[in-house]
Motif scaffolding. Structure first.
Motif, PDB file in Angstrom:
ATOM      1  N   VAL A  48       0.835  -1.197   0.000  1.00 12.24           N
ATOM      2  CA  VAL A  48       0.000   0.000   0.000  1.00 12.24           C
ATOM      3  C   VAL A  48       0.875   1.253   0.000  1.00 12.24           C
ATOM      4  CG1 VAL A  48      -1.710   1.331   1.275  1.00 12.24           C
ATOM      5  CG2 VAL A  48      -1.886  -1.163   1.198  1.00 12.24           C
ATOM      6  N   ALA A  49       1.787   1.331   0.975  1.00 11.69           N
ATOM      7  CA  ALA A  49       2.621   2.521   1.096  1.00 11.69           C
ATOM      8  C   ALA A  49       3.873   2.186   1.883  1.00 11.69           C
ATOM      9  CB  ALA A  49       1.862   3.653   1.791  1.00 11.69           C
ATOM     10  N   GLY A  50       4.951   2.939   1.614  1.00 12.76           N
ATOM     11  CA  GLY A  50       6.193   2.741   2.339  1.00 12.76           C
ATOM     12  C   GLY A  50       6.863   4.069   2.617  1.00 12.76           C
ATOM     13  N   ILE A  51       7.681   4.088   3.660  1.00 13.04           N
ATOM     14  CA  ILE A  51       8.400   5.306   4.043  1.00 13.04           C
ATOM     15  C   ILE A  51       9.787   4.916   4.523  1.00 13.04           C
ATOM     16  CG2 ILE A  51       7.503   5.280   6.413  1.00 13.04           C
ATOM     17  CD1 ILE A  51       7.271   8.381   6.163  1.00 13.04           C
ATOM     18  N   ASN A  52      10.774   5.735   4.179  1.00 11.91           N
ATOM     19  CA  ASN A  52      12.127   5.382   4.570  1.00 11.91           C
ATOM     20  C   ASN A  52      12.411   5.820   6.009  1.00 11.91           C
ATOM     21  OD1 ASN A  52      12.385   8.163   4.149  1.00 11.91           O
ATOM     22  ND2 ASN A  52      14.519   7.955   3.471  1.00 11.91           N
ATOM     23  N   TRP A  53      13.615   5.551   6.477  1.00  9.07           N
ATOM     24  CA  TRP A  53      13.952   5.779   7.880  1.00  9.07           C
ATOM     25  C   TRP A  53      13.839   7.246   8.281  1.00  9.07           C
ATOM     26  CZ3 TRP A  53      17.981   8.949   9.415  1.00  9.07           C
ATOM     27  CH2 TRP A  53      18.832   9.393   8.383  1.00  9.07           C
ATOM     28  N   SER A  54      14.130   8.141   7.341  1.00  4.65           N
ATOM     29  CA  SER A  54      14.133   9.569   7.670  1.00  4.65           C
ATOM     30  C   SER A  54      12.764  10.215   7.458  1.00  4.65           C
ATOM     31  CB  SER A  54      15.161  10.296   6.827  1.00  4.65           C
ATOM     32  OG  SER A  54      14.742  10.367   5.474  1.00  4.65           O
ATOM     33  N   ASP A  59       6.558   5.961  -0.951  1.00  6.86           N
ATOM     34  CA  ASP A  59       6.102   5.306  -2.172  1.00  6.86           C
ATOM     35  C   ASP A  59       4.707   4.781  -1.922  1.00  6.86           C
ATOM     36  OD1 ASP A  59       7.146   2.462  -4.208  1.00  6.86           O
ATOM     37  OD2 ASP A  59       6.187   4.364  -4.763  1.00  6.86           O
ATOM     38  N   TYR A  60       3.911   4.724  -2.994  1.00  6.40           N
ATOM     39  CA  TYR A  60       2.524   4.295  -2.877  1.00  6.40           C
ATOM     40  C   TYR A  60       2.147   3.377  -4.022  1.00  6.40           C
ATOM     41  CZ  TYR A  60       2.181   8.219   0.370  1.00  6.40           C
ATOM     42  OH  TYR A  60       2.370   9.084   1.422  1.00  6.40           O
ATOM     43  N   ALA A  61       1.236   2.481  -3.739  1.00  9.13           N
ATOM     44  CA  ALA A  61       0.620   1.703  -4.801  1.00  9.13           C
ATOM     45  C   ALA A  61      -0.213   2.654  -5.662  1.00  9.13           C
ATOM     46  CB  ALA A  61      -0.266   0.621  -4.209  1.00  9.13           C
ATOM     47  N   ASP A  62      -0.284   2.362  -6.948  1.00  9.76           N
ATOM     48  CA  ASP A  62      -1.039   3.229  -7.854  1.00  9.76           C
ATOM     49  C   ASP A  62      -2.491   3.367  -7.414  1.00  9.76           C
ATOM     50  OD1 ASP A  62       0.666   2.153 -10.909  1.00  9.76           O
ATOM     51  OD2 ASP A  62       1.183   3.668  -9.413  1.00  9.76           O
ATOM     52  N   SER A  63      -3.031   2.316  -6.851  1.00 10.59           N
ATOM     53  CA  SER A  63      -4.450   2.311  -6.481  1.00 10.59           C
ATOM     54  C   SER A  63      -4.779   3.263  -5.336  1.00 10.59           C
ATOM     55  CB  SER A  63      -4.885   0.895  -6.098  1.00 10.59           C
ATOM     56  OG  SER A  63      -4.114   0.419  -5.002  1.00 10.59           O
ATOM     57  N   LYS A  65      -2.639   6.181  -4.637  1.00  7.71           N
ATOM     58  CA  LYS A  65      -1.976   7.475  -4.811  1.00  7.71           C
ATOM     59  C   LYS A  65      -3.004   8.605  -4.851  1.00  7.71           C
ATOM     60  CE  LYS A  65       2.293   6.121  -7.142  1.00  7.71           C
ATOM     61  NZ  LYS A  65       3.038   6.063  -8.423  1.00  7.71           N
ATOM     62  N   GLY A  66      -2.696   9.661  -4.106  1.00 12.30           N
ATOM     63  CA  GLY A  66      -3.604  10.795  -4.047  1.00 12.30           C
ATOM     64  C   GLY A  66      -4.684  10.652  -2.995  1.00 12.30           C
ATOM     65  N   ARG A  67      -4.830   9.464  -2.425  1.00 14.67           N
ATOM     66  CA  ARG A  67      -5.862   9.237  -1.407  1.00 14.67           C
ATOM     67  C   ARG A  67      -5.260   8.859  -0.056  1.00 14.67           C
ATOM     68  NH1 ARG A  67      -9.333   5.164  -1.822  1.00 14.67           N
ATOM     69  NH2 ARG A  67      -7.903   3.817  -3.003  1.00 14.67           N
ATOM     70  N   PHE A  68      -4.139   8.160  -0.058  1.00 17.23           N
ATOM     71  CA  PHE A  68      -3.498   7.708   1.178  1.00 17.23           C
ATOM     72  C   PHE A  68      -2.189   8.457   1.385  1.00 17.23           C
ATOM     73  CE2 PHE A  68      -5.304   3.081   1.345  1.00 17.23           C
ATOM     74  CZ  PHE A  68      -6.592   3.588   1.187  1.00 17.23           C
ATOM     75  N   GLN A  82      -2.894   7.766   6.672  1.00 16.21           N
ATOM     76  CA  GLN A  82      -4.112   8.562   6.534  1.00 16.21           C
ATOM     77  C   GLN A  82      -4.798   8.163   5.233  1.00 16.21           C
ATOM     78  OE1 GLN A  82      -5.492  11.113   8.677  1.00 16.21           O
ATOM     79  NE2 GLN A  82      -7.196  10.676   7.291  1.00 16.21           N
ATOM     80  N   MET A  83      -6.055   7.787   5.331  1.00 10.78           N
ATOM     81  CA  MET A  83      -6.794   7.314   4.162  1.00 10.78           C
ATOM     82  C   MET A  83      -8.024   8.186   3.982  1.00 10.78           C
ATOM     83  SD  MET A  83      -6.507   3.192   4.835  1.00 10.78           S
ATOM     84  CE  MET A  83      -7.574   3.241   6.264  1.00 10.78           C
ATOM     85  N   ILE A  84      -8.171   8.763   2.804  1.00 11.85           N
ATOM     86  CA  ILE A  84      -9.346   9.552   2.474  1.00 11.85           C
ATOM     87  C   ILE A  84      -9.993   8.996   1.217  1.00 11.85           C
ATOM     88  CG2 ILE A  84      -8.346  11.614   3.536  1.00 11.85           C
ATOM     89  CD1 ILE A  84      -7.889  12.695   0.678  1.00 11.85           C
ATOM     90  N   SER A  85     -11.198   9.463   0.937  1.00  7.07           N
ATOM     91  CA  SER A  85     -11.936   9.019  -0.250  1.00  7.07           C
ATOM     92  C   SER A  85     -11.933   7.505  -0.363  1.00  7.07           C
ATOM     93  CB  SER A  85     -11.323   9.649  -1.517  1.00  7.07           C
ATOM     94  OG  SER A  85     -11.331  11.052  -1.442  1.00  7.07           O
ATOM     95  N   LEU A  86     -12.233   6.856   0.723  1.00  8.75           N
ATOM     96  CA  LEU A  86     -12.175   5.398   0.746  1.00  8.75           C
ATOM     97  C   LEU A  86     -13.210   4.776  -0.173  1.00  8.75           C
ATOM     98  CD1 LEU A  86     -11.460   4.973   4.522  1.00  8.75           C
ATOM     99  CD2 LEU A  86     -10.105   3.957   2.698  1.00  8.75           C
ATOM    100  N   LYS A  87     -12.838   3.641  -0.746  1.00  5.28           N
ATOM    101  CA  LYS A  87     -13.682   2.909  -1.684  1.00  5.28           C
ATOM    102  C   LYS A  87     -13.930   1.500  -1.136  1.00  5.28           C
ATOM    103  CE  LYS A  87     -11.274   5.222  -5.507  1.00  5.28           C
ATOM    104  NZ  LYS A  87     -10.481   5.019  -6.752  1.00  5.28           N
TER     105      LYS A  87
END
Length: 124
Positions: A48-54, A59-63, A65-68, A82-87
Motif C-alpha cells: 500500500v505505502a512505504g516510508i524510509n527511515w528519515s 512510495d505508494y501503490a497506484d491504487s 496514490k492521491g488518497r493515502f 491517513q486514508m481519504i476518499s475510501l472505496k
C-alpha cells in the motif's frame, strides 16, 4: 527487534476517511523503513505505502496514490496511514511492517517484522 501494533481500523462508508496507526516498541525506530500492506479475503497481500527511515522518501501503490498518505512520528515511535476518499475495494486487513534498512521497500518479503493487522471495511 521491534514489535508492531496497529490500530485505527473500522467500518466506514465509501468516501469517508480513517487514520491507521502503527506503534513500534523498540529503541531503534528511526533505523527502520516502514510499510503498510493489505490483504483482502482470497487475495494476495499487497503493498500500500512505504516510508524510509528519515521520512523523506515515500512510495505508494497506484491504487491509493492521491488518497493515502504515510507518515511517521519519531517522538511517538508511530507510523500513520491517513486514508481519504475510501472505496469498497479498499476493504482489507491492513498490516504494518518494518525493516532495519535504508530505502523504501514495496515487497512483503523484504520486511522482517509485522504487526497483527487491523481490519478496514468500506461500505458502499
Amino acid at each position: 527487534q521491534v514489535q508492531l501494533v496497529e490500530s485505527g481500523g473500522g467500518l466506514v462508508q465509501a468516501g469517508g476517511s480513517l487514520r491507521l496507526s502503527c506503534a513500534a516498541a523498540g529503541r531503534t525506530f528511526s533505523s527502520y523503513a516502514m510499510g503498510w500492506f493489505r490483504q483482502a479475503p482470497g487475495k494476495e497481500r499487497e503493498f500500500v505505502a512505504g516510508i524510509n527511515w528519515s521520512g523523506g522518501n515515500t512510495d505508494y501503490a497506484d491504487s491509493v496514490k492521491g488518497r493515502f498518505t504515510i507518515s511517521r512520528d519519531y517522538a511517538k515511535n508511530t507510523v500513520y496511514l491517513q486514508m481519504i476518499s475510501l472505496k469498497p475495494e479498499d476493504t482489507a486487513e491492513y498490516y504494518c511492517a518494518a525493516r532495519m534498512a535504508f530505502g523504501v521497500f514495496g515487497i512483503s518479503r523484504e520486511y522482517d517484522y509485522w504487526g497483527q493487522g487491523t481490519q478496514v471495511t468500506v461500505s458502499s
